[in-house]
Design a protein around this motif. Structure first.
Motif, PDB file in Angstrom:
ATOM      1  N   GLY A 102       0.882  -1.282   0.243  1.00 28.09           N
ATOM      2  CA  GLY A 102      -0.003   0.039   0.133  1.00 28.09           C
ATOM      3  C   GLY A 102       0.807   1.019   0.033  1.00 28.09           C
ATOM      4  N   PHE A 103       2.159   0.924   0.366  1.00 29.52           N
ATOM      5  CA  PHE A 103       3.157   2.431   0.295  1.00 29.52           C
ATOM      6  C   PHE A 103       3.050   3.127  -0.562  1.00 29.52           C
ATOM      7  CE2 PHE A 103       6.979   4.890   0.294  1.00 29.52           C
ATOM      8  CZ  PHE A 103       6.840   5.456   1.289  1.00 29.52           C
ATOM      9  N   GLY A 104       3.552   2.120  -1.993  1.00 32.35           N
ATOM     10  CA  GLY A 104       3.864   2.677  -3.119  1.00 32.35           C
ATOM     11  C   GLY A 104       2.755   3.064  -3.971  1.00 32.35           C
ATOM     12  N   GLU A 105       1.619   1.990  -3.603  1.00 33.83           N
ATOM     13  CA  GLU A 105      -0.026   2.368  -4.296  1.00 33.83           C
ATOM     14  C   GLU A 105      -0.158   3.446  -3.443  1.00 33.83           C
ATOM     15  OE1 GLU A 105      -2.152  -0.919  -3.277  1.00 33.83           O
ATOM     16  OE2 GLU A 105      -1.095  -1.979  -4.724  1.00 33.83           O
ATOM     17  N   LEU A 106      -0.129   4.124  -1.858  1.00 34.02           N
ATOM     18  CA  LEU A 106      -0.636   5.552  -2.104  1.00 34.02           C
ATOM     19  C   LEU A 106      -0.076   6.944  -1.830  1.00 34.02           C
ATOM     20  CD1 LEU A 106      -3.072   6.835  -0.280  1.00 34.02           C
ATOM     21  CD2 LEU A 106      -1.176   6.283   1.852  1.00 34.02           C
ATOM     22  N   PHE A 107       1.334   6.405  -2.401  1.00 29.42           N
ATOM     23  CA  PHE A 107       1.833   7.572  -2.943  1.00 29.42           C
ATOM     24  C   PHE A 107       1.665   7.718  -3.957  1.00 29.42           C
ATOM     25  CE2 PHE A 107       5.976   9.072  -5.147  1.00 29.42           C
ATOM     26  CZ  PHE A 107       5.824  10.088  -4.258  1.00 29.42           C
ATOM     27  N   ARG A 108       1.258   6.882  -5.242  1.00 27.16           N
ATOM     28  CA  ARG A 108       1.088   7.646  -6.426  1.00 27.16           C
ATOM     29  C   ARG A 108       0.037   7.979  -5.954  1.00 27.16           C
ATOM     30  NH1 ARG A 108       4.835   2.534  -6.963  1.00 27.16           N
ATOM     31  NH2 ARG A 108       2.782   1.649  -6.983  1.00 27.16           N
ATOM     32  N   GLN A 109      -1.020   7.885  -5.546  1.00 23.17           N
ATOM     33  CA  GLN A 109      -3.121   8.303  -5.347  1.00 23.17           C
ATOM     34  C   GLN A 109      -2.550   9.809  -5.005  1.00 23.17           C
ATOM     35  OE1 GLN A 109      -4.800   5.841  -2.487  1.00 23.17           O
ATOM     36  NE2 GLN A 109      -7.236   7.007  -3.086  1.00 23.17           N
ATOM     37  N   VAL A 110      -1.836  10.635  -3.818  1.00 23.01           N
ATOM     38  CA  VAL A 110      -1.892  10.927  -3.555  1.00 23.01           C
ATOM     39  C   VAL A 110      -0.861  12.082  -4.123  1.00 23.01           C
ATOM     40  CG1 VAL A 110      -2.060  10.535  -1.315  1.00 23.01           C
ATOM     41  CG2 VAL A 110       0.253  10.903  -1.770  1.00 23.01           C
ATOM     42  N   SER A 111      -0.020  11.458  -5.088  1.00 26.12           N
ATOM     43  CA  SER A 111       0.936  12.606  -5.863  1.00 26.12           C
ATOM     44  C   SER A 111       0.580  13.097  -7.190  1.00 26.12           C
ATOM     45  CB  SER A 111       2.020  11.176  -6.534  1.00 26.12           C
ATOM     46  OG  SER A 111       2.825  11.183  -5.039  1.00 26.12           O
ATOM     47  N   VAL A 112      -0.658  11.674  -7.532  1.00 29.34           N
ATOM     48  CA  VAL A 112      -1.407  12.687  -8.587  1.00 29.34           C
ATOM     49  C   VAL A 112      -1.721  13.889  -8.537  1.00 29.34           C
ATOM     50  CG1 VAL A 112      -3.953  12.664  -9.914  1.00 29.34           C
ATOM     51  CG2 VAL A 112      -2.235  10.576  -8.895  1.00 29.34           C
ATOM     52  N   ALA A 113      -2.523  14.134  -7.200  1.00 24.11           N
ATOM     53  CA  ALA A 113      -3.167  16.098  -7.188  1.00 24.11           C
ATOM     54  C   ALA A 113      -1.634  16.834  -7.552  1.00 24.11           C
ATOM     55  CB  ALA A 113      -3.748  16.406  -5.700  1.00 24.11           C
ATOM     56  N   GLU A 114       0.003  16.552  -7.229  1.00 28.75           N
ATOM     57  CA  GLU A 114       0.553  17.129  -7.177  1.00 28.75           C
ATOM     58  C   GLU A 114       1.211  17.000  -9.303  1.00 28.75           C
ATOM     59  OE1 GLU A 114       3.239  16.775  -4.556  1.00 28.75           O
ATOM     60  OE2 GLU A 114       1.514  16.870  -2.403  1.00 28.75           O
ATOM     61  N   ILE A 115       1.671  16.149  -9.489  1.00 28.36           N
ATOM     62  CA  ILE A 115       2.069  15.552 -10.558  1.00 28.36           C
ATOM     63  C   ILE A 115       1.117  15.421 -11.866  1.00 28.36           C
ATOM     64  CG2 ILE A 115       3.986  16.081  -9.405  1.00 28.36           C
ATOM     65  CD1 ILE A 115       4.635  13.221  -9.932  1.00 28.36           C
ATOM     66  N   GLY A 116       0.391  14.874 -11.564  1.00 30.53           N
ATOM     67  CA  GLY A 116      -0.664  14.330 -12.999  1.00 30.53           C
ATOM     68  C   GLY A 116      -0.268  13.311 -13.011  1.00 30.53           C
ATOM     69  N   THR A 117      -0.412  12.615 -13.693  1.00 32.94           N
ATOM     70  CA  THR A 117      -0.711  10.992 -14.393  1.00 32.94           C
ATOM     71  C   THR A 117       1.315  10.491 -14.373  1.00 32.94           C
ATOM     72  OG1 THR A 117      -0.272  11.564 -16.325  1.00 32.94           O
ATOM     73  CG2 THR A 117      -2.820  10.875 -16.315  1.00 32.94           C
ATOM     74  N   SER A 118       2.108  11.901 -14.457  1.00 38.27           N
ATOM     75  CA  SER A 118       3.360  11.082 -14.082  1.00 38.27           C
ATOM     76  C   SER A 118       3.878  10.104 -12.795  1.00 38.27           C
ATOM     77  CB  SER A 118       4.352  12.421 -14.215  1.00 38.27           C
ATOM     78  OG  SER A 118       3.907  13.255 -15.018  1.00 38.27           O
ATOM     79  N   SER A 119       2.891  10.751 -12.269  1.00 41.09           N
ATOM     80  CA  SER A 119       2.815   9.869 -10.114  1.00 41.09           C
ATOM     81  C   SER A 119       2.984   8.119 -11.249  1.00 41.09           C
ATOM     82  CB  SER A 119       1.453   9.907  -9.763  1.00 41.09           C
ATOM     83  OG  SER A 119       0.994   9.005 -10.326  1.00 41.09           O
ATOM     84  N   LEU A 120       2.739   7.954 -12.042  1.00 43.50           N
ATOM     85  CA  LEU A 120       2.519   5.985 -12.286  1.00 43.50           C
ATOM     86  C   LEU A 120       4.225   6.146 -12.627  1.00 43.50           C
ATOM     87  CD1 LEU A 120      -0.157   6.152 -15.359  1.00 43.50           C
ATOM     88  CD2 LEU A 120       0.063   4.736 -12.672  1.00 43.50           C
ATOM     89  N   GLN A 121       5.815   6.747 -12.704  1.00 46.43           N
ATOM     90  CA  GLN A 121       6.624   6.725 -13.022  1.00 46.43           C
ATOM     91  C   GLN A 121       7.471   6.635 -11.939  1.00 46.43           C
ATOM     92  OE1 GLN A 121       8.933   9.109 -16.544  1.00 46.43           O
ATOM     93  NE2 GLN A 121       6.694   9.439 -17.071  1.00 46.43           N
TER      94      GLN A 121
END
Length: 184
Positions: A102-121
């Motif tokens: 869940g750490f990586g999943e949650l990190f990417r989820q909360v990062s979407v608001a800041e960097i959009g779909t680039s959080s996938l990287q």
């Protein structure tokens, strides 16, 4: 799960590792963001280091801290992307007894608001090894700030209900806590 929270704050011993081929202690803004966050929260910095983005150097330093009876958490910043020199996930994953998916999943989820779909990287990941929580984050100061403020701050606070990571971490004996407390 309320038994996994405490009414009293417990300061943790945390090590910070920056993975970079170019940064120095003076230019390591990402590592400093993590150090500022952990000390402001009342935790103790055990040690700070920088290693180049090399699987074996990363593993050697992380293994040293996992084996250290005075280190409860290891925070890594850098090397989680997709370039040829981004080796942190493949260096750390084999060292983990249990992954915190869940750490990586949650990190990417909360990062979407800041960097959009680039959080996938981001290949952010975390796990527990020998009673030590190991968290790998991207190398940007903003990513470290996001991970600290939106995930780690609460999960490293023994008072967070219904549960947090503190009960799963190695315990410091009283003598070690006093000795190490004076080193900071």
């Amino acid at each position: 799960m309320a038994h996994l929270a405490s009414s009293q704050f417990q300061a943790l011993r945390i090590a910070v590792l920056t993975i970079s081929d170019t940064r120095t202690l003076e230019t390591d803004t990402s590592g400093q963001v993590l150090i500022d966050g952990l000390t402001a929260a009342g935790h103790q910095l055990h040690e700070r280091a920088i290693v180049i983005d090399d699987i074996w150097q990363i593993r050697a330093r992380v293994c040293q801290w996992i084996a250290d009876s005075n280190v409860q958490v290891v925070l890594l910043t850098g090397g989680t992307g997709f370039t040829a020199r981004d080796n942190t996930p493949q260096a750390v994953a084999p060292l983990l007894d249990k992954q915190v998916d869940g750490f990586g999943e949650l990190f990417r989820q909360v990062s979407v608001a800041e960097i959009g779909t680039s959080s996938l990287q981001s290949r952010a990941l975390a796990g527990i090894s020998n009673g030590t929580l190991v968290c790998c984050m991207p190398g940007s100061p903003n990513a470290c700030r996001t991970a600290w403020s939106k995930i780690l701050l609460e999960q490293l606070d023994s008072r967070t209900k219904p549960c947090n990571f503190v009960p799963h971490l190695k315990r410091l004996d009283a003598e070690a806590a006093v000795c190490c407390g004076s080193r900071s």
